[in-house]
Every structure is written in structure tokens, then in C-alpha cells.
Design a protein around this motif. Sequence first.
Motif, PDB file in Angstrom:
ATOM      1  N   UNK A  10     109.876 136.294  48.300  1.00  0.00           N
ATOM      2  CA  UNK A  10     111.142 136.392  47.571  1.00  0.00           C
ATOM      3  C   UNK A  10     111.634 137.833  47.548  1.00  0.00           C
ATOM      4  N   UNK A  11     110.740 138.767  47.330  1.00  0.00           N
ATOM      5  CA  UNK A  11     111.120 140.181  47.315  1.00  0.00           C
ATOM      6  C   UNK A  11     111.591 140.627  48.691  1.00  0.00           C
ATOM      7  N   UNK A  16     116.099 142.042  52.318  1.00  0.00           N
ATOM      8  CA  UNK A  16     116.876 141.813  53.536  1.00  0.00           C
ATOM      9  C   UNK A  16     118.339 141.525  53.203  1.00  0.00           C
ATOM     10  N   UNK A  17     118.565 140.773  52.138  1.00  0.00           N
ATOM     11  CA  UNK A  17     119.931 140.466  51.724  1.00  0.00           C
ATOM     12  C   UNK A  17     120.659 141.738  51.292  1.00  0.00           C
ATOM     13  N   UNK A  18     119.991 142.571  50.548  1.00  0.00           N
ATOM     14  CA  UNK A  18     120.593 143.839  50.117  1.00  0.00           C
ATOM     15  C   UNK A  18     120.899 144.703  51.332  1.00  0.00           C
ATOM     16  N   UNK A  19     119.984 144.730  52.277  1.00  0.00           N
ATOM     17  CA  UNK A  19     120.181 145.515  53.490  1.00  0.00           C
ATOM     18  C   UNK A  19     121.401 145.023  54.262  1.00  0.00           C
ATOM     19  N   UNK A  20     121.539 143.710  54.416  1.00  0.00           N
ATOM     20  CA  UNK A  20     122.705 143.154  55.112  1.00  0.00           C
ATOM     21  C   UNK A  20     123.992 143.473  54.366  1.00  0.00           C
ATOM     22  N   UNK A  23     124.906 147.104  55.015  1.00  0.00           N
ATOM     23  CA  UNK A  23     125.424 147.259  56.374  1.00  0.00           C
ATOM     24  C   UNK A  23     126.839 146.712  56.489  1.00  0.00           C
ATOM     25  N   UNK A  24     127.103 145.553  55.887  1.00  0.00           N
ATOM     26  CA  UNK A  24     128.446 144.974  55.910  1.00  0.00           C
ATOM     27  C   UNK A  24     129.449 145.884  55.213  1.00  0.00           C
ATOM     28  N   UNK A  25     129.041 146.451  54.094  1.00  0.00           N
ATOM     29  CA  UNK A  25     129.924 147.351  53.355  1.00  0.00           C
ATOM     30  C   UNK A  25     130.224 148.601  54.166  1.00  0.00           C
TER      31      UNK A  25
END
Length: 64
Positions: A10-11, A16-20, A23-25
Motif C-alpha cells: 500500500x505504501x 507511485x501515485x504521488x510520483x505520477x 510528474x503530471x503537474x
Amino acid sequence: MGLLDDAKDAAQAAGEKVSRTVEDTKERISDAAEERQADAKVKQAEAERDRVKAKNDFKEGLRD
């Protein structure tokens, strides 16, 4: 061990979600900056075109 592995997964997924998201931002900010630069170049080119047209019109008026 199952609970610890689930927490680790989960961590990792959250990281990975935060990283994506980051990157999108960054990409959106870069795209917006490129768009503003392109708009500025267009405005500059239009101003140059208008300046040259006004100069040519003035010269044409002197020839008449």
C-alpha cells in the motif's frame, strides 16, 4: 507477515501515485510555459508585421 506485506504494498502504491501526480503537474506547468512563450512570439511577430505595413504604407503615401 501478511499484514506487513500489505502495508508495504500500500505504501509503495501510494508512493507511485504521488510520483505520477508530481510528474503530471511538472508536465502541465511546462506545457503552460511553452504555450505562453509561443503566444508571446506570435504577438511579437504580429507587431513586427504591423510595423512593416505602416512603414510601407507611409512610403507609398510619399510616392503619390
